[in-house]
Design a protein around this motif. Structure first.
Motif, PDB file in Angstrom:
ATOM      1  N   CYS A 340     -11.408  -2.704  -2.404  1.00 20.68           N
ATOM      2  CA  CYS A 340     -11.738  -2.758  -3.833  1.00 20.68           C
ATOM      3  C   CYS A 340     -13.216  -3.147  -4.003  1.00 20.68           C
ATOM      4  O   CYS A 340     -13.776  -3.894  -3.199  1.00 20.68           O
ATOM      5  CB  CYS A 340     -10.868  -3.773  -4.551  1.00 20.68           C
ATOM      6  N   HIS A 347      -6.596  -5.819  -9.527  1.00 18.25           N
ATOM      7  CA  HIS A 347      -5.902  -4.536  -9.357  1.00 18.25           C
ATOM      8  C   HIS A 347      -5.105  -4.158 -10.602  1.00 18.25           C
ATOM      9  O   HIS A 347      -3.975  -3.673 -10.516  1.00 18.25           O
ATOM     10  CB  HIS A 347      -4.961  -4.554  -8.132  1.00 18.25           C
ATOM     11  N   CYS A 353     -11.088   0.248  -7.968  1.00 21.29           N
ATOM     12  CA  CYS A 353      -9.951  -0.476  -7.378  1.00 21.29           C
ATOM     13  C   CYS A 353      -9.157   0.464  -6.472  1.00 21.29           C
ATOM     14  O   CYS A 353      -8.572   1.442  -6.926  1.00 21.29           O
ATOM     15  CB  CYS A 353      -9.056  -1.048  -8.474  1.00 21.29           C
ATOM     16  N   GLU A 354      -9.151   0.134  -5.187  1.00 20.63           N
ATOM     17  CA  GLU A 354      -8.440   0.972  -4.206  1.00 20.63           C
ATOM     18  C   GLU A 354      -6.925   0.911  -4.403  1.00 20.63           C
ATOM     19  O   GLU A 354      -6.219   1.885  -4.183  1.00 20.63           O
ATOM     20  CB  GLU A 354      -8.768   0.490  -2.790  1.00 20.63           C
ATOM     21  N   VAL A 355      -6.450  -0.272  -4.791  1.00 19.52           N
ATOM     22  CA  VAL A 355      -5.006  -0.431  -4.970  1.00 19.52           C
ATOM     23  C   VAL A 355      -4.532   0.492  -6.089  1.00 19.52           C
ATOM     24  O   VAL A 355      -3.541   1.225  -5.945  1.00 19.52           O
ATOM     25  CB  VAL A 355      -4.652  -1.910  -5.280  1.00 19.52           C
TER      26      VAL A 355
END
Ligand code: GTP
Ligand code: MG
Ligand code: ZN
Length: 392
Positions: A340, A347, A353-355
């Motif tokens: 992230c 998140h 945000c990777e999540v």
């Protein structure tokens, strides 16, 4: 209040069954030699022992040739932080003039299961030391499972370096096969495929037979539970019956059973033992809550398997400083979170945000992600409100 009779010490595991690591064995040799030199006491007076019971804080120790109660040495009792937990290996002295042993040192732990107790000025309470497996007990009922509570228990177990398994008790109570299968799917979705789930009905034999609709004297709990769900599909990590609990606790390993009062922890252990050693108590019919029947932490030796620690029911299990456990319990989400853009990403709405991007790609089960986010948020806020003087 007086302590239970000394005869109750007969039911503790034998010394040979207690798992001792090489590190602890070596630490015993060093520490006892050091104590002997410092105190001018003969080396043979120092024994290696394991705390097998704690009755309201008072330890009982198992040594190679005896089981006895013990108190803390003057040095140890000055420091209240150094109290032993069940499962701790200790150096103990048995002065001839004294009917109690004296704990002189607590040897290093391989792991300990600890929970946070109290508010922002609370403390870590060690529930048991040197534990390999946490059995998370919860009763099945029509009300449904408290999946958040189970998920937080998994986080606490993993944080302590232990494996986690879930034992769902009271499967004999009226819950339809469809409800049971649904609850199992929901739970498995949240905890992931790695955590074993065992369904048991360890209540009275009459209760078990009622559940099985089977009055055959060759009653087989696992087979009848399996037959009960019949054609309903259940998650692959589910197994049936108390024998499956025994199978999780390998010889020379230690487990602790954790759960709320009334979950059926002591009943389960009595069923595994094949005899009524542990006291059990009725639950309130209005809300199924127990009455805190178990007040002792104690080890029992399961025939053909390892050791399990019975413990009093836990009212609360706040998450304070268990970040490592959260990552171990939700590895795929935690590893995405590493990518992230913001280090303190929640998140939920942040750019980069990777999540969220993995979630949008449908990679996570929504219930599992929601459980992770709720537990992570709780941990963030507990950390912020924590008294800065407290060392985690
Ligand atoms: N029907 C049914 N009742 C059960 C089962 N397991 C436990 N019980 C009942 O649930 C009640 C509570 O059981 P305990 O074993 O005392 O619960 P506990 O988790 O040890 O509770 P604390 O010691 O208070 O923490 C008792 O009345 C048990 O008979 C089960 O599998 N089926
Ligand atoms: Mg109990
Ligand atoms: Zn994020």
């Amino acid at each position: 209040m007086s302590l239970p009779a000394l005869s109750s010490l007969l039911d503790v595991p034998t010394f040979d069954a207690l798992p001792l690591s090489d590190i602890q064995r070596t630490a015993f040799m060093h520490t006892s030699a050091q104590l002997s030199a410092e105190n001018n006491v003969e080396l043979v007076e120092y024994h290696l022992g394991c705390v097998v019971r704690l009755d309201r804080g008072f330890p009982a120790i198992s040594c190679a040739d005896a089981v006895f109660r013990a108190e803390y040495s003057v040095v140890l009792s000055r420091n209240t932080n150094t109290h032993a937990a069940v499962g701790d290996w200790v150096v103990v002295r048995r002065p001839q003039t004294h009917d109690m042993g004296v704990i002189e040192a607590i040897l290093p732990r391989v792991s300990d299961v600890a929970r946070w107790r109290g508010n922002s000025r609370g403390e870590h309470q060690t529930l048991a030391a040197n534990v390999d497996l946490v059995l998370i007990a919860q009763a099945l009922s029509e009300r449904g499972l408290d999946v958040n509570r189970i998920a937080r228990s998994v986080v606490v177990a993993r944080d302590c370096g232990a494996r986690a398994a879930i034992v769902l008790t009271k499967a004999d109570r009226c819950i339809s096969p469809m409800q049971l299968a649904e609850q199992l799917h929901k739970l498995a979705a949240v905890v992931g495929v790695e955590v074993p789930i065992v369904v048991t009905s360890a209540g009275t034999q009459a209760g078990r037979e009622g559940a099985a609709k089977n009055t055959d004297s060759n009653f087989n709990e696992a087979a009848s539970l399996k037959a009960y769900v019949h054609t309903m599909a259940v998650p692959a990590q589910v197994s049936w019956g108390i024998e499956s609990v025994t199978a999780l606790v390998a010889p020379q390993t230690t487990a602790i059973v954790l759960g709320e009062s009334g979950a059926g922890k002591s009943t389960l252990l009595n069923a595994l033992l094949g005899k009524e050693i542990l006291e059990t108590g009725a639950v309130r019919s209005s809300d199924d809550a127990g009455r805190h029947t178990t007040v002792t932490r104690r080890m029992v030796q399961i025939p053909g398997a390892g050791i399990i620690v019975d413990a009093p029911g836990l009212r609360s299990l706040p998450l304070v400083g268990h970040e490592r456990g959260l990552s171990l319990a939700f590895p795929e989400i935690a590893s995405a979170a590493q990518g992230c853009k913001f280090r303190d990403c929640t998140h939920t709405h942040e750019p980069g945000c990777e999540v969220l991007s993995h979630a949008a790609a449908g990679e996570y089960c929504p219930e599992r992600l929601a459980a992770y986010l709720a537990l992570a948020a709780e941990m963030r806020s507990s950390r912020q409100t924590l008294d800065p003087d407290i060392v985690l």
